[in-house]
Design a protein around this motif. Structure first.
Motif: not given
Length: 223
Positions: A204-205, A192, A207-208, A210-212
């Motif tokens: 995202g862990r 990730d 739902d990948s 998504f990003t942060s």
């Protein structure tokens, strides 16, 4: 019409025991099942829903709970019409990424490939394919050449190790050097962080897609 009943078992979410010393009554495999089973029984009784169709749904550990709970309820006269398992975990060894257990590393490869495809990090020949074809290729490689390579461990020749690292990088959108730095075993957290590292993003862990923002753009072996 349907009642959707969402439950935080005691000790999760906002749910707590009435007094701290009562917590252990709910924290354990059998203790948890008894508490949730009693909640179901009380709900059906208080709201007069014994004659209604009953479906049990769980996500992640909730699927482990649902497997046990469905039998527990049936043995006590509460038959279910169905069970819904979301992000199923019935064998934790199949997803664990621990030293000495390579199964988790093998099983995650198709998900890594799907994530890399979504974020357009795969090589062009894979990127242009539909995602289901990409994951099928990744699955075939993971359960054959990759699984054999991990089992051989230190017996791999330098050429075999390089070839495995290149294929691992190909299906994960990372680099051969990253694969080798991680001993050909890329755990979820490192993946990730690494996939979009140059953008200071982490995938995202759960739902990948998504990003942060990630303040640390360190390489995977040290992340």
């Amino acid at each position: 019409q349907t009642d959707l009943v969402f439950l935080d078992p005691v000790g999760t979410g906002f749910s707590r025991a009435a007094r701290p010393e009562l917590g252990p009554k709910f924290w354990g495999l059998d203790e948890d099942i008894r508490a949730v089973g009693e909640f179901v029984r009380l709900y059906l009784t208080r709201f007069d829903r014994w004659g209604s169709p009953k479906f049990l749904a769980g996500e992640s550990y909730g699927t482990t709970r649902a497997a046990h709970l469905s039998g527990y309820l049936t043995d006590r006269g509460i038959a279910l019409n169905g069970v819904v398992l979301i992000s199923t975990v019935l064998n934790f060894g199949a997803s664990a990424m621990d030293a000495g257990n390579d199964l988790g590393f093998v099983n995650f490869i198709p998900s890594y490939a799907a994530t890399a495809w979504y974020h357009k990090k795969l090589p062009p020949d894979l990127q242009r394919l539909p995602v289901d074809q990409v994951t099928s290729q990744a699955e075939r490689w993971a359960e054959s050449d990759y699984a054999r390579a991990l089992m051989r461990g230190a017996r791999l020749t330098d050429a075999e190790r390089r070839a495995t690292a290149e294929q691992l990088a190909r299906f994960t959108g990372t680099t051969p050097s990253f694969a080798e730095e991680n001993d050909l075993r890329i755990n979820l957290g490192r993946f990730d962080q690494e996939l979009l590292r140059e953008k200071h993003l982490t995938a995202g862990r759960l739902d990948s897609r998504f990003t942060s923002y990630s303040s640390r753009a360190s390489t995977g072996a040290r992340s």
